[in-house]
Design a protein around this motif. Structure first.
Motif, short mmCIF file in Angstrom:
data_model
loop_
_atom_site.label_atom_id
_atom_site.label_comp_id
_atom_site.label_asym_id
_atom_site.label_seq_id
_atom_site.Cartn_x
_atom_site.Cartn_y
_atom_site.Cartn_z
N VAL A 1 0.83 -1.20 0.00
CA VAL A 1 0.00 0.00 0.00
C VAL A 1 0.87 1.25 0.00
O VAL A 1 0.68 2.15 -0.82
N ALA A 2 1.85 1.31 0.89
CA ALA A 2 2.70 2.49 0.98
C ALA A 2 3.52 2.69 -0.30
O ALA A 2 3.67 3.82 -0.78
N ALA A 3 4.05 1.59 -0.84
CA ALA A 3 4.88 1.70 -2.05
C ALA A 3 4.07 2.20 -3.23
O ALA A 3 4.51 3.09 -3.98
N VAL A 4 2.87 1.65 -3.43
CA VAL A 4 2.04 2.06 -4.56
C VAL A 4 1.53 3.49 -4.36
O VAL A 4 1.49 4.29 -5.31
N GLN A 5 1.16 3.84 -3.13
CA GLN A 5 0.75 5.22 -2.87
C GLN A 5 1.87 6.19 -3.21
O GLN A 5 1.63 7.25 -3.82
N GLU A 6 3.10 5.85 -2.83
CA GLU A 6 4.23 6.72 -3.13
C GLU A 6 4.46 6.82 -4.63
O GLU A 6 4.73 7.90 -5.17
#
Length: 295
Positions: free
Chosen positions: A30-35
């Motif tokens: 989630v964090a990687a794709v959001q970034e």
């Protein structure tokens, strides 16, 4: 910023640089794709076999972007090949992603030991395309002989063939085969991560190649950025991956410079014609099959 895009053989527009989540743990996805979406990526590549489709969908929802602004690509695993099984595979992926329509759905591998199931799976993709449940269909890791067998038995030419391509393994014959049929070549391991991945790495890393380093220095860019630019300028889509914010941003910063013909040729000349990843024919139900969980 002008982001390179490619028009697929059915007219659908695909952002040339995608963000990959292969081997990204669900808790990091989630964090990687959001970034990635914050930085500017508008193309996310996942797969049923990665186990993180649900998190990719969650990241897209949290991004605040319109659904139409994000191109979502996923893959059917060999365990779900066959007409009915692949139709259900789509249902599983769509439910996990939280999407009614998937932009690009592809077969993850050619199942060469049971190719009739590969044909059935692709016929399911054709039906999903006709029904509007997907916008484009394609394949991954298909060699020229696999494409010939597929094209002889089906009606819709794949829009994409996602394959191992990097400076040490250019797959010239396969690139030509894809081009002959209007199939976009899409690079997994585009910066040669497979060249130093445990269990597959053979020889020095592409990131440490002196010729690539010289090109990078000339443009004040990193070797990774140069390799991604090499793909895009030669008409290939590329799917880099990272969970590190600085690297995610670096990999996206490739639209403000151009490689010369001589530089492109210098990178082409590094081809060692040695596959680093698994041989596509080695991926069998016995060796690589596993049940893909329900949504």
């Amino acid at each position: 910023m002008n982001i390179d895009t490619f028009t697929l053989n059915n007219g659908v527009e695909l952002p040339g640089l995608g963000f990959g989540v292969f081997q990204t743990a669900p808790e990091e996805t989630v964090a990687a794709v959001q970034e990635a979406l914050r930085v500017g990526y508008r193309h996310i590549d996942t797969a049923a076999a990665y186990g993180n489709e649900r998190e990719v969908g969650e990241a897209i929802r949290r991004s605040g972007l319109d659904r139409s602004d994000v191109f979502v690509e996923t893959k059917i695993w060999i365990s779900d090949y066959g007409l009915d099984q692949t139709l259900h595979g789509f249902d599983k992926s769509a439910a996990k992603l939280g999407l009614d329509q998937i932009d690009l759905l592809i077969l993850h591998q050619p199942l060469t030991t049971a190719f009739e199931r590969t044909i059935g799976a692709y016929q399911a993709l054709e039906r999903l395309l006709a029904d509007g449940k997907v916008r484009a269909i394609g394949v991954s890791n298909f060699l020229p002989e696999d494409l010939d067998r597929l094209l002889d038995a089906t009606s819709v030419v794949p829009a994409v063939n996602q394959i191992e391509i990097h400076p040490y393994f250019r797959q010239t014959e396969l690139l030509a085969k894809n081009a002959e049929h209007g199939i976009l070549s899409q690079a997994w391991s585009p910066i040669g991560g497979i060249t130093f991945y445990p269990g597959y790495g053979k020889g020095p890393s592409t990131l440490e190649n002196p010729a690539i380093a010289d090109v990078a220095a000339a443009h004040e860019k990193s070797p990774a950025q140069v390799m991604l630019r090499w793909h895009l300028q030669q008409g290939r889509s590329a799917i880099p991956k990272s969970v590190t914010p600085a690297r995610i941003a670096e990999n996206f910063d490739v639209f403000d410079f151009e490689l010369t013909d001589a530089e492109l040729a210098a990178i082409d000349s590094l081809d060692q014609k040695v596959r680093r990843g698994p041989e596509p024919a080695s991926m069998t139900l016995e060796s690589a099959g596993f049940p893909v969980p329900e949504a």
